[in-house]
Design a protein around this motif. Structure first.
Motif, PDB file in Angstrom:
ATOM      1  N   TYR A   1     -35.257 -57.228  38.936  1.00 46.22           N
ATOM      2  CA  TYR A   1     -36.560 -56.930  38.042  1.00 46.22           C
ATOM      3  C   TYR A   1     -36.208 -56.695  36.492  1.00 46.22           C
ATOM      4  O   TYR A   1     -36.642 -57.000  35.659  1.00 46.22           O
ATOM      5  CB  TYR A   1     -37.418 -55.820  38.756  1.00 46.22           C
ATOM      6  N   GLU A   2     -35.102 -55.697  36.533  1.00 43.37           N
ATOM      7  CA  GLU A   2     -34.750 -55.076  35.117  1.00 43.37           C
ATOM      8  C   GLU A   2     -34.172 -56.325  34.344  1.00 43.37           C
ATOM      9  O   GLU A   2     -34.169 -56.440  33.146  1.00 43.37           O
ATOM     10  CB  GLU A   2     -33.686 -54.005  35.363  1.00 43.37           C
TER      11      GLU A   2
ATOM     12  N   LEU B   1     -34.126 -55.782  30.633  1.00 43.38           N
ATOM     13  CA  LEU B   1     -33.865 -54.351  30.219  1.00 43.38           C
ATOM     14  C   LEU B   1     -32.159 -54.383  30.479  1.00 43.38           C
ATOM     15  O   LEU B   1     -31.755 -55.042  31.143  1.00 43.38           O
ATOM     16  CB  LEU B   1     -34.408 -53.513  31.313  1.00 43.38           C
TER      17      LEU B   1
ATOM     18  N   MET C   1     -41.344 -50.219  33.586  1.00 47.38           N
ATOM     19  CA  MET C   1     -42.077 -51.547  34.228  1.00 47.38           C
ATOM     20  C   MET C   1     -43.056 -51.550  35.016  1.00 47.38           C
ATOM     21  O   MET C   1     -43.185 -50.427  35.908  1.00 47.38           O
ATOM     22  CB  MET C   1     -40.721 -52.411  34.817  1.00 47.38           C
TER      23      MET C   1
ATOM     24  N   THR D   1     -37.038 -44.953  40.397  1.00 40.60           N
ATOM     25  CA  THR D   1     -36.611 -45.428  39.451  1.00 40.60           C
ATOM     26  C   THR D   1     -37.410 -45.332  38.104  1.00 40.60           C
ATOM     27  O   THR D   1     -37.141 -45.432  36.755  1.00 40.60           O
ATOM     28  CB  THR D   1     -36.434 -46.803  39.652  1.00 40.60           C
TER      29      THR D   1
ATOM     30  N   HIS E   1     -40.118 -47.121  38.031  1.00 43.04           N
ATOM     31  CA  HIS E   1     -40.816 -48.438  37.675  1.00 43.04           C
ATOM     32  C   HIS E   1     -41.990 -48.354  38.731  1.00 43.04           C
ATOM     33  O   HIS E   1     -41.967 -47.793  39.887  1.00 43.04           O
ATOM     34  CB  HIS E   1     -39.990 -49.522  38.102  1.00 43.04           C
TER      35      HIS E   1
END
Length: 378
Positions: free
Chosen positions: A372-373, A378, A1, A34, A36
């Motif tokens: 966020y995920e 996600l 992401m 991560t 990201h």
């Protein structure tokens, strides 16, 4: 992401308040590895060119070319241009504070530190409430998650939105507590204090801009009551606020003008060392969304006196003396107790360190990344 991490405070010279939150959270999320990409974004910066260049080089900070004035005006009134015009391939936009609307069509996450300008405007006259109202309306429409820094803030947000907008956001609210830097638990380099005009006497410490909610006037009045009982001075750290002039009368009336020291802004290193040097830390705030300085003082082994209202009991637990912030006599009693009772002081030092260890930026970072995920599906 790819996350657009929007925070004007991230780009400022100031190291206090939301700026501290924005930087520590960013650093901690990057340490998680991560995969990201978290892209800091700001509309402006007050840093010197060389300092700004270093920050951009080390963090990837992107400044929106419309600047400090036109960006909030365009986003608040037009909802345009979208942030993704400048930051490409965004999956999630995170507004790191509820300042003003952030124009975007992407999945949206917002951190709410407090909604004091809406619920307690008497403490926030420098912040026009209509700007936050606009930001809140956008968040109600778009936010996948409201990250609240305390349960007190979460409760107030849920109640306010339900009452004023008829919307239940409970299932979109996530309480993610702030953390304490590890260095606050370590021994400081006291040489950094040599440039400060510190008293040659034990001193109490308070920190924060001089706004009504920080209650510096109450602290001065309380110490004035004790002027013949304890030798302590007061060291106040932080910039001037919108009610600076209102501090003048309490200082004059206290009879201890020569024992009150306003240092203004200090560096992070100096703040760290001051916590270690102070006999106690006073934070009898009238309103607070979290209270990070309380935890920092505890981590440094500085006994704390703070308020028994809003988020502060949630942060301090049983590791501080909790007082009614509008009762000057109670503040004075707590100061005298700590100043004259070594056993109590040592107990709070120990409890404070243990309490502060429970608040980890790494925990906050993992939970924020999870939001966020979730926002990205996600």
């Amino acid at each position: 992401m790819k996350i657009a991490y929007f925070s004007n405070q991230f780009a400022t010279r100031s190291g206090h308040g939301i700026a501290r939150y924005a930087r520590h959270l960013f650093d901690s999320m990057n340490q998680l590895e991560t995969g990201h990409k978290i892209q800091p974004v700001a509309a402006w910066s007050d840093r010197e060119p060389g300092d700004l260049e270093n920050l951009q080089s080390s963090t990837g900070l992107k400044l929106i070319p419309w600047g400090r004035r036109w960006t909030p005006l365009a986003w608040t009134y037009l909802g345009w241009p979208k942030i993704e015009r400048w930051i490409k391939n965004i999956d999630v936009v995170h507004a790191v504070s509820l300042g003003y609307p952030v124009a975007t069509n992407r999945s949206f996450v917002v951190t709410v530190h407090d909604i004091g300008p809406l619920t307690h405007p008497e403490y926030f006259s420098a912040a026009p409430p209509w700007i936050m109202q606009k930001a809140l309306r956008q968040a109600i429409r778009q936010a996948k998650t409201f990250i609240c820094v305390s349960q007190a803030t979460a409760t107030e947000l849920i109640d306010y939105v339900k009452k004023n907008y008829g919307t239940n956001v409970t299932d979109r609210v996530e309480v993610i507590l702030e953390g304490v830097e590890e260095r606050f638990f370590e021994n400081p380099n006291s040489k950094c204090l040599e440039s400060l005009a510190l008293p040659d006497a034990p001193f109490l410490m308070t920190a924060g801009a001089m706004s009504p909610r920080k209650n510096i006037g109450g602290v001065i009045k309380a110490l004035g009551k004790l002027k013949d009982k304890i030798p302590h001075h007061l060291v106040a750290v932080g910039g001037s606020g919108w009610d600076t002039d209102e501090i003048t009368d309490p200082v004059k009336e206290s009879g201890i003008q020569d024992r009150i020291h306003f240092l203004g802004y200090v560096s992070d290193e100096q703040l760290f060392a001051l916590y270690h040097r102070a006999a106690m830390y006073l934070h009898p705030s009238l309103f607070e969304g979290f209270g990070l300085t309380v935890l920092e003082a505890m981590a440094a082994g500085c006994p704390v006196i703070t308020s028994n209202v809003f988020s502060l009991p949630e942060v301090a637990g049983d590791a501080a003396l909790l007082v009614d912030p509008v009762n000057v006599s109670k503040i004075a009693e707590a100061i005298e107790s700590l100043a004259t009772d070594d056993r109590l002081s040592e107990s709070l030092q120990s409890k404070g360190k243990d309490r502060a260890k429970k608040f980890q930026w790494s925990d906050a970072a993992r939970k924020v990344v999870a939001t966020y995920e979730k926002a990205a599906g996600l």
